[in-house]
Motif scaffolding. Structure first.
Motif, PDB file in Angstrom:
ATOM      1  N   ASP A   1       0.802  -1.225   0.000  1.00 14.11           N
ATOM      2  CA  ASP A   1       0.000   0.000   0.000  1.00 14.11           C
ATOM      3  C   ASP A   1       0.838   1.280   0.000  1.00 14.11           C
ATOM      4  O   ASP A   1       0.321   2.357   0.238  1.00 14.11           O
ATOM      5  CB  ASP A   1      -1.004  -0.005   1.159  1.00 14.11           C
ATOM      6  N   TRP A   2       2.132   1.170  -0.279  1.00 15.84           N
ATOM      7  CA  TRP A   2       2.966   2.372  -0.303  1.00 15.84           C
ATOM      8  C   TRP A   2       4.091   2.310  -1.350  1.00 15.84           C
ATOM      9  O   TRP A   2       4.626   3.333  -1.729  1.00 15.84           O
ATOM     10  CB  TRP A   2       3.591   2.644   1.066  1.00 15.84           C
TER      11      TRP A   2
ATOM     12  N   GLN B   1       1.886  -0.144   5.163  1.00 15.62           N
ATOM     13  CA  GLN B   1       1.924   0.929   6.155  1.00 15.62           C
ATOM     14  C   GLN B   1       0.539   1.230   6.717  1.00 15.62           C
ATOM     15  O   GLN B   1       0.409   1.581   7.882  1.00 15.62           O
ATOM     16  CB  GLN B   1       2.528   2.193   5.535  1.00 15.62           C
ATOM     17  N   ARG B   2      -0.496   1.115   5.895  1.00 17.83           N
ATOM     18  CA  ARG B   2      -1.846   1.438   6.356  1.00 17.83           C
ATOM     19  C   ARG B   2      -2.628   0.201   6.786  1.00 17.83           C
ATOM     20  O   ARG B   2      -3.381   0.247   7.741  1.00 17.83           O
ATOM     21  CB  ARG B   2      -2.607   2.188   5.259  1.00 17.83           C
TER      22      ARG B   2
END
Length: 148
Positions: A52-53, A87-88
């Protein structure tokens, strides 16, 4: 049953079958993957990603790993372990600890994406790079190492 309901049920079953078949050799649990690789005498493709990053990680997933061509190839030839470091999104504590241990052993420099081809005994065969190649190019790159 109405036609619409029958059609909806058929589509649903096809989607479930295709998803299950496509991802049958992709593992998040490394212990299961290593056991499966040993029992089926297959190499392991360990993929470190930040789903997600990390833009190149997302590109690798979309352009190669999630394609039908690669999934068919992997189902015949590989066990895939996806070690994600989002990260999320929250991972279970067990998976997070496992991914940390895999990273310590196989990706100590923290590169993303990092792709490591392993033998069933967990020894490194080859570290591979994602250089925006096509699925076919990636398969050609990995194939010579499958018989070693």
């Amino acid at each position: 049953m109405t036609r619409v309901l029958k059609l909806s049920l058929c589509i649903f079953l096809i989607l479930i079958f295709n998803t299950t078949a496509s991802y049958s050799q992709v593992f998040e649990n490394a212990n299961e993957a290593f056991a499966n690789a040993s029992s089926h005498n297959k190499k392991i493709l360990l993929v470190f990603s930040g789903s997600d990053w990390c833009a190149p990680c997302v590109q690798l997933e979309n352009k190669i790993l999630s394609t039908k061509t690669f999934m068919d190839f992997a189902n015949k030839n590989l066990i895939v372990i996806h070690a994600d470091f989002p990260q999320r999104k929250k991972l279970s504590k067990e998976i997070q600890l496992q991914n940390d241990a895999l990273a310590e052993k196989y990706n100590p420099s923290g590169e993303f994406p990092e792709i490591v081809l392993l033998n069933a005994d967990q020894s490194i065969v080859k570290k591979l790079s994602y250089t925006n190649q096509t699925t076919a190019e990636f398969i050609v790159e990995i194939t010579p190492y499958l018989s070693k």
